[in-house]
Every structure is written in C-alpha cells, then in structure tokens.
Design a protein around this motif. Structure first.
Motif, mmCIF file in Angstrom:
data_model
loop_
_atom_site.group_PDB
_atom_site.id
_atom_site.type_symbol
_atom_site.label_atom_id
_atom_site.label_comp_id
_atom_site.label_asym_id
_atom_site.label_seq_id
_atom_site.Cartn_x
_atom_site.Cartn_y
_atom_site.Cartn_z
ATOM 1 N N HIS A 132 0.801 -1.218 0.000
ATOM 2 C CA HIS A 132 0.000 0.000 0.000
ATOM 3 C C HIS A 132 0.835 1.268 0.000
ATOM 4 N N LEU A 133 2.149 1.131 -0.060
ATOM 5 C CA LEU A 133 3.017 2.280 -0.278
ATOM 6 C C LEU A 133 3.328 2.474 -1.757
ATOM 7 N N GLU A 134 2.838 1.576 -2.585
ATOM 8 C CA GLU A 134 3.055 1.648 -4.029
ATOM 9 C C GLU A 134 1.754 2.083 -4.700
ATOM 10 N N PRO A 135 1.646 3.347 -5.102
ATOM 11 C CA PRO A 135 0.390 3.828 -5.683
ATOM 12 C C PRO A 135 -0.126 3.000 -6.847
ATOM 13 N N ASP A 136 0.750 2.536 -7.710
ATOM 14 C CA ASP A 136 0.294 1.755 -8.860
ATOM 15 C C ASP A 136 -0.370 0.455 -8.417
ATOM 16 N N GLN A 137 0.159 -0.163 -7.376
ATOM 17 C CA GLN A 137 -0.444 -1.404 -6.877
ATOM 18 C C GLN A 137 -1.811 -1.139 -6.251
ATOM 19 N N VAL A 138 -1.929 -0.050 -5.522
ATOM 20 C CA VAL A 138 -3.215 0.277 -4.897
ATOM 21 C C VAL A 138 -4.242 0.635 -5.961
ATOM 22 N N ARG A 139 -3.838 1.407 -6.946
ATOM 23 C CA ARG A 139 -4.759 1.755 -8.030
ATOM 24 C C ARG A 139 -5.236 0.495 -8.752
ATOM 25 N N ALA A 140 -4.333 -0.432 -9.026
ATOM 26 C CA ALA A 140 -4.710 -1.684 -9.698
ATOM 27 C C ALA A 140 -5.670 -2.508 -8.835
ATOM 28 N N LEU A 141 -5.443 -2.509 -7.536
ATOM 29 C CA LEU A 141 -6.335 -3.217 -6.619
ATOM 30 C C LEU A 141 -7.745 -2.647 -6.692
ATOM 31 N N VAL A 142 -7.857 -1.340 -6.602
ATOM 32 C CA VAL A 142 -9.172 -0.698 -6.624
ATOM 33 C C VAL A 142 -9.860 -0.924 -7.972
ATOM 34 N N GLU A 143 -9.103 -0.858 -9.046
ATOM 35 C CA GLU A 143 -9.686 -1.118 -10.366
ATOM 36 C C GLU A 143 -10.197 -2.547 -10.471
#
Length: 304
Positions: A76-87
C-alpha cells in the motif's frame, strides 16, 4: 434479501495478513461480506515483518466463516499497486461499502525509552510511511468508489484511542504514526459527510495477536498463563473482539452517529452488545485509565 447483515456488501481490508486486520476481515466475512484481503506476505514471499501468516490464509478464513475472501498481494506504499487493486474491485463488483485502513507492520522497528535524536532515523521514517502514507494512498484511490453509494464506512485502525494517546507513547515516530489515524478519521468525516459516508478511528485494547501470544509463550487456548509474566495481560482481548466491532459498525444503519469519533473495541462492545470469544467484555482503556494510571483499587476481572 440475504440472511446475513452484510450480504451483497464489499469490503477492502487493507493490511489483513494477521492480528487485528485478519480478525476484522474474518468477522466481516462472517456477516456475509465479500472481503478483499491485502498485504505483503503471501505463500511465496514474506514481507520485512518476516512472519509466517499470509493473506491467502486470511482469505480462506473469511470464506470459511461464511463470506467470500479474495487475497490480493498489495504494497500500500506503491500507488500503482493500490490503483490496480481498486480497479480490480471496481471491475468485479462496481462498489465498495467498507474500507478498513489497517496497514502497519512497523513493530519490528520500535525502540522505546530513547530520545528522537538517539533513534535510527530510517526506522522512524519507515514507521511514518507504513502508518501514515500507506493509509493516505489507499484512501486516495479507494474513496471515489466508496462514495458512489450513501452509507460507506471507513475505519482507520490504530493503537490507542485519542484519549489514551494523550499519554506519550515513548517513541516520537510511533506516537505520530498512531495518532495520525485519529486526525485522518476526523478529516475524512468532514469530507465524506455530504456523500452519506462515515469515518472513524478504532483501536483494540491489549491485543492477543499472534506475535503477542508468542512473546508471552502462550496460545489463544491457554493465554491466561501469560498473566504470570505481566499481570496486566489479564485484560487482554482476542483479535475477534475488534473484528466484531467493525462488523457491528458496518451493519449499523445509523453508523453516522459515530462519524469522526475515536472508538475502542470495548466501547463498541458495550454499545452493540457483542462479547469477546470468552463471553466477556474487556474494557482495556477503562482499566488502564482507572487502575494502571489512576488510583482505583481493582483487578482486570472487574473490567471484563
């Protein structure tokens, strides 16, 4: 109509590999929710915390409890990973009803009783990243989906209520990291109100996490044997207690009455009527306020 209070609801339990986060995910599942379980430790890879619990195990426990558990490895410190999760959640469900910001993983960096200039700066800043930045990144990406429907709930999980944390936590970085969620909940309460959303901060009491049980050399079955090592362990609560607190909040049609509040598992147990796994209602913060830091003569049994 579903037979469980959270049937059809979708929750994201960020930081649910173990401890409070795992128990929250499981109890949301027990109430019927689909729960996305995130964290950095999987069956193939351990995080810096270097413990054996995995997000896959948590997801399986959610499903076994009656919900649907979905494990998604996420830093959750990696914005791209969090964005992909939410998508991913959006594609599969198009909704998010509960966001639990429970990311931490900084206990191994803790040193108590030292001044800020005596601490390792890198360790302190890492704690702030884990306890503050990770929560903000997650909220940034997840909240646009949560506000699509009135009734969304955000739970900022921390250590210590706002009142309890008036006592200095003996490590400046830790103190900041564990007070920040109270202000996050306060600010999010303002921002979510017009969308019918609710934000709270929530703390367990003396939590019998996997790591804490190991520290005391006990298991959940014989945890009371640890009282000989520390008499205050008598007030300890199982992780299920805070899990039941979040499930109660998520199922409450009038949850907005708590908006912006700093809450504890014990306070919510008293309000909603649930108990810990042993049938008691431990009030850890009342015990510490009155007995440990106060002048009242009582035992932990008087606060269970």
């Amino acid at each position: 109509m579903g037979s469980s209070p959270l049937d059809g609801k979708v929750a994201l339990a960020a930081g649910a590999t173990r401890g409070a986060g795992r128990a929250i995910a499981v109890e949301l599942g027990r109430a019927g929710a689909t729960v996305y379980v995130t964290g950095r430790t999987t069956r193939d890879r351990r995080s810096e915390v270097n413990r054996p619990e995995t997000i896959e195990e948590t997801a399986e426990l959610v499903t076994a409890a009656g919900g649907t558990g979905i494990a998604v490895p996420t830093d959750h410190l990696e914005p791209d990973q969090v964005r992909a999760l939410v998508e991913r959640v959006d594609r599969a469900h198009g909704r998010l009803d509960v966001l639990v910001n429970g990311v931490w993983g900084g206990d191994h960096l803790l040193e108590f009783g030292r001044k800020v200039w005596e601490l390792k700066l890198a360790d302190g800043l890492r704690m702030l990243r884990l306890g503050v930045d990770a929560h903000l990144i997650t909220s940034h990406y997840a909240l646009p989906m949560l506000i699509r429907r009135p009734g969304g709930l955000v739970v900022e999980v921390t250590d210590g209520t706002a009142d309890f944390n008036r006592t200095y936590r003996e490590n400046l970085f830790f103190d900041l990291a564990k007070n920040a969620p109270h202000r996050m909940a306060f600010g999010l309460a303002e921002e979510l109100a017009e969308y019918g959303g609710t934000a709270v901060s929530l703390s367990p009491g003396f939590l019998r996490s996997e790591e804490m049980l190991e520290h005391f050399g006990v298991t959940e079955e014989n945890w009371r044997d640890g009282i000989g090592k520390d008499r205050h362990f008598a007030i300890a609560e199982s992780p299920a207690y805070i899990g039941r607190a979040v499930a109660a909040l998520a199922a409450d049609a009038d949850v907005a009455r708590w908006n912006g509040r700093s809450l504890s598992s014990g306070e919510l147990a008293e309000s909603y009527g649930f108990t810990d796994t042993d049938g008691s209602r431990p009030d850890c913060f009342g015990y510490f306020r009155d007995v440990v830091f106060g002048t009242k003569t009582a035992t932990a049994a008087d606060y269970r």
